[in-house]
Motif scaffolding. Sequence first.
Motif, mmCIF file in Angstrom:
data_model
loop_
_atom_site.group_PDB
_atom_site.id
_atom_site.type_symbol
_atom_site.label_atom_id
_atom_site.label_comp_id
_atom_site.label_asym_id
_atom_site.label_seq_id
_atom_site.Cartn_x
_atom_site.Cartn_y
_atom_site.Cartn_z
ATOM 1 N N HIS A 170 0.825 -1.209 0.000
ATOM 2 C CA HIS A 170 0.000 0.000 0.000
ATOM 3 C C HIS A 170 0.861 1.261 0.000
ATOM 4 O O HIS A 170 0.531 2.230 -0.695
ATOM 5 C CB HIS A 170 -0.959 -0.002 1.194
ATOM 6 C CG HIS A 170 -2.108 -0.925 1.018
ATOM 7 N ND1 HIS A 170 -3.256 -0.570 0.360
ATOM 8 C CD2 HIS A 170 -2.289 -2.213 1.399
ATOM 9 C CE1 HIS A 170 -4.095 -1.580 0.344
ATOM 10 N NE2 HIS A 170 -3.527 -2.594 0.965
ATOM 11 N N SER A 171 1.961 1.262 0.740
ATOM 12 C CA SER A 171 2.846 2.429 0.762
ATOM 13 C C SER A 171 3.456 2.693 -0.605
ATOM 14 O O SER A 171 3.467 3.836 -1.086
ATOM 15 C CB SER A 171 3.973 2.232 1.780
ATOM 16 O OG SER A 171 3.477 2.175 3.071
ATOM 17 N N VAL A 172 3.963 1.649 -1.223
ATOM 18 C CA VAL A 172 4.616 1.808 -2.530
ATOM 19 C C VAL A 172 3.608 2.208 -3.599
ATOM 20 O O VAL A 172 3.857 3.117 -4.396
ATOM 21 C CB VAL A 172 5.382 0.518 -2.923
ATOM 22 C CG1 VAL A 172 5.854 0.575 -4.351
ATOM 23 C CG2 VAL A 172 6.552 0.298 -1.982
ATOM 24 N N LEU A 218 8.778 2.623 9.164
ATOM 25 C CA LEU A 218 9.424 3.919 9.328
ATOM 26 C C LEU A 218 10.267 4.341 8.123
ATOM 27 O O LEU A 218 10.062 5.407 7.554
ATOM 28 C CB LEU A 218 10.295 3.927 10.592
ATOM 29 C CG LEU A 218 9.561 3.746 11.916
ATOM 30 C CD1 LEU A 218 10.559 3.623 13.055
ATOM 31 C CD2 LEU A 218 8.598 4.880 12.157
ATOM 32 N N VAL A 219 11.239 3.516 7.771
ATOM 33 C CA VAL A 219 12.232 3.919 6.766
ATOM 34 C C VAL A 219 11.599 4.086 5.387
ATOM 35 O O VAL A 219 11.714 5.152 4.760
ATOM 36 C CB VAL A 219 13.406 2.908 6.726
ATOM 37 C CG1 VAL A 219 14.375 3.260 5.615
ATOM 38 C CG2 VAL A 219 14.107 2.858 8.071
ATOM 39 N N ILE A 220 10.947 3.047 4.899
ATOM 40 C CA ILE A 220 10.373 3.111 3.545
ATOM 41 C C ILE A 220 9.289 4.187 3.442
ATOM 42 O O ILE A 220 9.329 5.002 2.510
ATOM 43 C CB ILE A 220 9.878 1.722 3.089
ATOM 44 C CG1 ILE A 220 11.082 0.809 2.866
ATOM 45 C CG2 ILE A 220 9.027 1.832 1.828
ATOM 46 C CD1 ILE A 220 10.745 -0.625 2.517
ATOM 47 N N ASN A 226 7.396 9.179 1.303
ATOM 48 C CA ASN A 226 6.625 10.402 1.553
ATOM 49 C C ASN A 226 7.417 11.658 1.226
ATOM 50 O O ASN A 226 6.850 12.621 0.708
ATOM 51 C CB ASN A 226 6.124 10.444 2.992
ATOM 52 C CG ASN A 226 4.928 9.559 3.193
ATOM 53 O OD1 ASN A 226 4.105 9.389 2.304
ATOM 54 N ND2 ASN A 226 4.813 8.983 4.373
ATOM 55 N N VAL A 227 8.706 11.661 1.513
ATOM 56 C CA VAL A 227 9.534 12.813 1.138
ATOM 57 C C VAL A 227 9.512 12.991 -0.376
ATOM 58 O O VAL A 227 9.309 14.101 -0.888
ATOM 59 C CB VAL A 227 10.985 12.647 1.661
ATOM 60 C CG1 VAL A 227 11.926 13.634 0.997
ATOM 61 C CG2 VAL A 227 11.023 12.795 3.174
#
Length: 161
Positions: free
Chosen positions: A16-18, A117-119, A124-125
């Motif tokens: 979902h993040s990717v 956290l890291v990914i 997001n940046v």
Amino acid sequence: MCDCGIFDCFHRYLIHSVLDTSLGILINFGLIRFLEMFGSNRFSAFDSGYYGHPPSAILWLKQLCVWFTVVSLSKLVVIIVVIIDQLGSKSHLETFAEYILIPFRSHAKLQLVVIMLVIPFILNVIMFWVQDNFLKKTFKHATASWITYASLESVAALDLS
């Protein structure tokens, strides 16, 4: 909590993040450009990044509503893509997540830190930087007919230093 195994939940969160940051950015960009191309001459709320001269809070709020709608549509598309992928016998996105997480397979806590956290931080940046660049208005890209050259010159002539 996820009703599956803990590693499956890690994979789903990673997927979902990717997808949200990659496919989501493309959809957001496409929808914003579409609205600017076909709607900015009729509706000032579709001309992203220009808030009037002097800036108008009402115009900003209208553009904020348009942006919320665009982001909501992109999230809906991401959800549909994930659901369609999981209809098959083997999820291609799940395979992708497993491949990405191979180096952390034997370290559950490190895997948790990387996925939670890291990914997301890195993605997001990148997402905020890219979206900020296509949302802000530059003077040479003013698209709406209601933006006059004189108003742009007066804004450009302001000494903000």
